[in-house]
Design an enzyme around this catalytic site. Structure first.
Site, PDB file in Angstrom:
ATOM      1  N   LYS A  37       5.525  -9.660   8.972  1.00 25.01           N
ATOM      2  CA  LYS A  37       4.115  -9.283   9.081  1.00 25.01           C
ATOM      3  C   LYS A  37       3.292 -10.462   9.595  1.00 25.01           C
ATOM      4  CE  LYS A  37       4.962  -5.335   7.042  1.00 25.01           C
ATOM      5  NZ  LYS A  37       4.490  -4.052   6.710  1.00 25.01           N
TER       6      LYS A  37
HETATM    7  N1  GLU Z   1       7.583   0.196   2.539  1.00 26.78           N
HETATM    8  C1  GLU Z   1       8.786  -0.209   3.214  1.00 26.78           C
HETATM    9  C2  GLU Z   1       8.451  -1.225   4.293  1.00 26.78           C
HETATM   10  O1  GLU Z   1       7.334  -1.283   4.767  1.00 26.78           O
HETATM   11  C3  GLU Z   1       9.500   0.946   3.864  1.00 26.78           C
HETATM   12  C4  GLU Z   1      10.078   1.843   2.864  1.00 26.78           C
HETATM   13  C5  GLU Z   1      10.847   3.018   3.401  1.00 26.78           C
HETATM   14  O2  GLU Z   1      10.628   3.417   4.565  1.00 26.78           O
HETATM   15  O3  GLU Z   1      11.631   3.552   2.641  1.00 26.78           O
HETATM   16  O4  GLU Z   1       9.336  -1.960   4.679  1.00 26.78           O
END
Ligand code: GLU
Length: 302
Positions: free
Chosen positions: A243
């Site tokens: 990020k």
């Molecule tokens: N929240 C997770 C992420 O941003 C992704 C979770 C999922 O797609 O199962 O990496």
């Protein structure tokens, strides 16, 4: 646990730990194209369960960017931070399979069982049969089956056969963390089930978490969706984009920047697209191109 059963339901589930970057756009795009190619619905869930890691304003930025790119969710946006009760209920439902653990990180690391592929320390099972005298509960763990019964396999629509042995590859894993937050593994399984998700399309960095999620689905008695893990975008050094890489430079209303970002993500997914003249033209070409890509790769992907 009650679940919805419908036609194809896909989802994009970003953690708002920073802005949407070129890597997360690939996952968003693949999940969106797969849903549209199947005439299904596409949901967006903000995975802000770990409030300590969530960055203020990041979720709103991600939602605005998806909108600017023409990726509109079907239905309400779901926020994990508002669903604590559902995770609590699910943990209570499977209380017979869980136990309180009093170990801290250092004690687990000292057992030298190593780390799971996703970086989590493999738990040696110290508190499996009860907390030792004087130990207080720190986290809540789910007991994985004994050796010989702990093999979980599934067919990923992209990666093919995946097999993991839960004992050596993760050990009993955490459902509620020592800092009080519900763990990603529990929240993702509960939400996918409650939202009736039939198809999970996401980055391959989560491939190794999938057997744990399938095991948890079985314990909760909910269906297992189909999975498609797309390759992860890496930088020139071969590292996964983080990020911190920075936001995609797409201002609201800047259609040519939106098209450029989408085209780059689509090309990463090996969609053979010409330069489209507009956002609308991009989507008109990309959805059938995704269907063709699936068809050309064989039945597993379709
Ligand atoms: N929240 C997770 C992420 O941003 C992704 C979770 C999922 O797609 O199962 O990496």
């Amino acid at each position: 646990m009650a679940t919805n059963l419908r036609g194809y339901v896909g989802r994009f589930a970003p953690s708002p730990t920073g802005p949407l970057h070129a890597g997360s756009l690939v996952a968003a795009l693949a999940s969106y194209l797969d849903a549209r190619a199947h005439h299904g619905s596409w949901l967006v869930r903000i995975e802000d369960i770990d409030e300590g890691r969530s960055v203020r304003g990041a979720a709103e930025g991600i939602l605005a960017l998806l909108d600017a790119l023409g990726m509109h969710a079907d239905g309400e946006i779901v926020w994990q931070s508002r669903r604590q009760q559902l995770y609590q209920q699910a943990a209570e439902d499977i209380a017979a399979h869980t136990y309180p653990c009093g170990c801290n990180r250092r004690e687990i690391a000292d057992s030298r069982l190593g780390v799971a592929p996703d970086g989590a320390a493999i738990y040696p099972g110290t508190c499996r049969y009860g907390l030792a005298e004087g130990r207080a509960m720190r986290s809540l763990r789910l007991r994985v089956p004994d050796p010989g019964h702990d093999v979980i396999g599934f067919t990923d629509r992209f990666a093919g056969e995946v097999i993991q042995r839960l004992g050596p590859d993760s050990g009993d894993f955490v459902l509620k963390r020592a800092d009080g937050y519900w763990a990603y593994q529990l929240a993702v399984v509960v939400d996918d089930a409650l939202q009736g998700v039939t198809d999970v399309v996401r980055g391959a960095d989560l491939l190794d978490s999938t057997p744990r999620q399938i095991f948890l689905q079985r314990v909760l008695g909910v269906p297992t969706p189909r999975y498609l893990h797309v390759p992860v975008v890496r930088n020139a050094l071969g590292e996964k984009l983080s990020k911190q890489t920075g936001a995609l430079a797409v201002a609201p209303g800047d259609e040519s920047a939106a098209v450029a970002a989408l085209l780059e993500a689509a090309r990463f997914l090996e969609l053979p697209l010409e330069q489209p003249a507009s956002l609308e033209a991009f989507w008109r070409a990309a959805i059938p191109a995704w269907s063709q890509l699936l068809a050309s790769r064989g039945a597993r992907l379709a």
